[in-house]
Write an enzyme that holds these catalytic residues in place. Structure first.
Site, mmCIF file in Angstrom:
data_model
loop_
_atom_site.group_PDB
_atom_site.id
_atom_site.type_symbol
_atom_site.label_atom_id
_atom_site.label_comp_id
_atom_site.label_asym_id
_atom_site.label_seq_id
_atom_site.Cartn_x
_atom_site.Cartn_y
_atom_site.Cartn_z
ATOM 1 N N ARG A 88 -2.072 -7.662 11.607
ATOM 2 C CA ARG A 88 -2.130 -6.593 10.603
ATOM 3 C C ARG A 88 -3.452 -5.820 10.665
ATOM 4 N NH1 ARG A 88 0.291 -11.199 8.778
ATOM 5 N NH2 ARG A 88 2.316 -11.017 7.784
ATOM 6 N N ARG A 151 6.680 -17.836 1.117
ATOM 7 C CA ARG A 151 7.168 -18.389 2.397
ATOM 8 C C ARG A 151 6.858 -19.887 2.465
ATOM 9 N NH1 ARG A 151 5.138 -13.072 5.352
ATOM 10 N NH2 ARG A 151 7.091 -11.922 5.203
ATOM 11 N N HIS A 175 -4.277 -11.987 3.873
ATOM 12 C CA HIS A 175 -2.861 -11.784 4.198
ATOM 13 C C HIS A 175 -2.854 -11.375 5.670
ATOM 14 C CE1 HIS A 175 1.286 -10.639 4.235
ATOM 15 N NE2 HIS A 175 0.993 -9.387 4.520
HETATM 16 N N1 LIG Z 1 1.210 -6.849 1.873
HETATM 17 C C1 LIG Z 1 2.347 -7.308 2.384
HETATM 18 O O1 LIG Z 1 2.699 -8.477 2.155
HETATM 19 C C2 LIG Z 1 3.189 -6.385 3.226
HETATM 20 C C3 LIG Z 1 4.509 -6.715 3.580
HETATM 21 C C4 LIG Z 1 5.247 -5.798 4.354
HETATM 22 C C5 LIG Z 1 4.652 -4.604 4.764
HETATM 23 N N2 LIG Z 1 3.373 -4.341 4.411
HETATM 24 C C6 LIG Z 1 2.692 -3.093 4.795
HETATM 25 O O2 LIG Z 1 3.217 -2.031 3.985
HETATM 26 C C7 LIG Z 1 2.967 -0.798 4.666
HETATM 27 C C8 LIG Z 1 4.248 0.023 4.693
HETATM 28 O O3 LIG Z 1 5.186 -0.612 5.524
HETATM 29 P P1 LIG Z 1 6.623 0.072 5.788
HETATM 30 O O4 LIG Z 1 7.427 -0.910 6.560
HETATM 31 O O5 LIG Z 1 7.156 0.649 4.540
HETATM 32 O O6 LIG Z 1 6.196 1.267 6.755
HETATM 33 P P2 LIG Z 1 7.049 2.586 7.022
HETATM 34 O O7 LIG Z 1 6.545 3.161 8.298
HETATM 35 O O8 LIG Z 1 8.496 2.310 6.870
HETATM 36 O O9 LIG Z 1 6.637 3.540 5.804
HETATM 37 C C9 LIG Z 1 5.361 4.058 5.628
HETATM 38 C C10 LIG Z 1 5.519 5.352 4.852
HETATM 39 O O10 LIG Z 1 4.212 5.839 4.539
HETATM 40 C C11 LIG Z 1 4.245 7.235 4.681
HETATM 41 N N3 LIG Z 1 2.881 7.715 4.856
HETATM 42 C C12 LIG Z 1 2.061 7.541 5.920
HETATM 43 N N4 LIG Z 1 0.871 8.117 5.679
HETATM 44 C C13 LIG Z 1 0.946 8.627 4.428
HETATM 45 C C14 LIG Z 1 0.028 9.333 3.608
HETATM 46 N N5 LIG Z 1 -1.220 9.622 4.019
HETATM 47 N N6 LIG Z 1 0.441 9.721 2.382
HETATM 48 C C15 LIG Z 1 1.699 9.452 1.951
HETATM 49 N N7 LIG Z 1 2.604 8.796 2.687
HETATM 50 C C16 LIG Z 1 2.225 8.382 3.901
HETATM 51 C C17 LIG Z 1 5.135 7.492 5.888
HETATM 52 O O11 LIG Z 1 5.629 8.825 5.927
HETATM 53 C C18 LIG Z 1 6.230 6.449 5.660
HETATM 54 O O12 LIG Z 1 7.324 6.965 4.918
HETATM 55 C C19 LIG Z 1 2.420 -1.192 6.048
HETATM 56 O O13 LIG Z 1 1.012 -1.131 6.017
HETATM 57 C C20 LIG Z 1 2.898 -2.626 6.209
HETATM 58 O O14 LIG Z 1 2.119 -3.363 7.122
HETATM 59 C C21 LIG Z 1 2.633 -5.196 3.649
#
Ligand SMILES: NC(=O)c1ccc[n+]([C@@H]2O[C@H](COP(=O)([O-])OP(=O)(O)OC[C@H]3O[C@@H](n4cnc5c(N)ncnc54)[C@H](O)[C@@H]3O)[C@@H](O)[C@H]2O)c1
Length: 303
Positions: A88, A151, A175
């Site tokens: 990550r 998990r 994380h």
């Molecule tokens: N913390 C956790 O446990 C956990 C779990 C799963 C995913 N995540 C993280 O969540 C984030 C999102 O994952 P995802 O699968 O939804 O990704 P994704 O690519 O499906 O969606 C990301 C969205 O963010 C938008 N975006 C990008 N830059 C932007 C900005 N400057 N302003 C507004 N919108 C913007 C994109 O257009 C897209 O729709 C990632 O960083 C992923 O690693 C974290």
């Protein structure tokens, strides 16, 4: 009461958080934001298509920055342009730049609520948002190891043949790859994990690897992970709105190390009310300190 949540980033995660909040009746007003206007607009429309089938009335809008001024909770869920598949921390350069564009917008709007960060690397991005927004301590926190702790409950529950909901305990630290299971905190039915007969022959190292790898296992099949984190985020939103004083493993500041890091914390109306530092045996305390160093080192790169 008008429960107003803004979600920034309507990808897989942001959209599933929105779906969870609406279907669980946890929100009255939802403001969606995405750099791709059509994405936010279509999520708004599809959520509104559900209106006839759900028992609550939710007002939904998208990409209206004026709404940030009155949001009670902001969920940060922006993601990188390419899905990361192994560490990550590799998202850091891109996601830190993205969230940096939102901090001044939130400040200009006078946002004065609670911000829950999901965007990875979760601890470093949470720290960056906390510093930039300068809200009272506890108002900015991350989902941290809440999903990793869930998990752990799945893996331990499977070994002991008990419902994961009956497993208590925490995954602590980043994380990310330096997280670890605090086995000393794991209890089931009043017994510590080590008191269960199955623990004697359990391969704890393998179980821990399965827990750490859980997200990548999900991602390798469907291409992303979202249900687990969306459910965790909905629980946190509920805890804030209901002033629940419930304990979750979130990314909160640990003043001993000067970093946001996954640890148990009491969540209520103002976000993190206080963290609950658990006394750890020496080997686990070392892992926690090492994980804090990983987060601090990564944070230095974006300062
Ligand atoms: N913390 C956790 O446990 C956990 C779990 C799963 C995913 N995540 C993280 O969540 C984030 C999102 O994952 P995802 O699968 O939804 O990704 P994704 O690519 O499906 O969606 C990301 C969205 O963010 C938008 N975006 C990008 N830059 C932007 C900005 N400057 N302003 C507004 N919108 C913007 C994109 O257009 C897209 O729709 C990632 O960083 C992923 O690693 C974290």
């Amino acid at each position: 009461m008008n429960r107003h949540v803004a979600i920034i980033g309507c990808g897989h995660v942001g959209a599933d958080v929105a779906f969870s909040l609406v279907t669980q009746n946890l929100v009255d007003h939802l403001s969606l934001f995405d750099i791709k206007d059509a994405k936010a607009a279509s999520e708004q429309l599809e959520l509104q298509d559900m209106a006839a089938h759900i028992g609550s009335r939710v007002h939904i809008d998208h990409n209206d920055e004026q709404q940030l001024s009155c949001a009670d909770i902001v969920i940060m869920a922006v993601g990188p342009s390419k899905t990361e598949t192994s560490n990550r921390l590799r998202e850091l350069a891109e996601t830190s730049a993205s969230v940096a564009t939102w901090a001044p917008k939130l400040q200009a709007a006078g946002f004065d609520g609670v911000l829950i960060n999901i965007t990875n690397p979760c601890d470093v991005i949470t720290m960056s948002l906390a510093r930039r927004l300068a809200l009272p301590e506890g108002r900015v926190f991350g989902t941290g190891t809440s999903l990793d702790s869930a998990r752990m409950k799945r893996v331990v529950g499977k070994l002991l043949d008990v419902d994961p909901a009956s497993v208590d305990g925490y995954v602590l630290g980043e994380h990310g790859e330096s997280q670890f299971v605090a086995w000393s905190s794991v209890r089931v039915g009043g017994l510590s994990f080590s008191q269960w007969p199955q623990a004697e022959t359990a391969d704890c190292a393998q179980m821990e690897a399965d827990i750490r790898r859980g997200g990548w296992d999900v991602l390798s099949g469907k291409g992303w992970t979202s249900f687990g984190i969306a459910t965790a985020a909905a629980k946190l939103v509920d805890a804030v709105f209901s002033d629940a004083h419930r304990v979750y493993a979130v990314s909160a500041i640990d003043q001993r190390f000067g970093v946001h890091i996954g640890q148990p914390a009491l969540i209520g109306r103002c976000g993190v009310i206080r963290t609950i530092p658990i006394p750890l045996p020496a080997a686990e305390a070392e892992k926690y300190a090492a994980s804090a160093t990983v987060i601090a080192t990564a944070f230095q790169k974006i300062c």
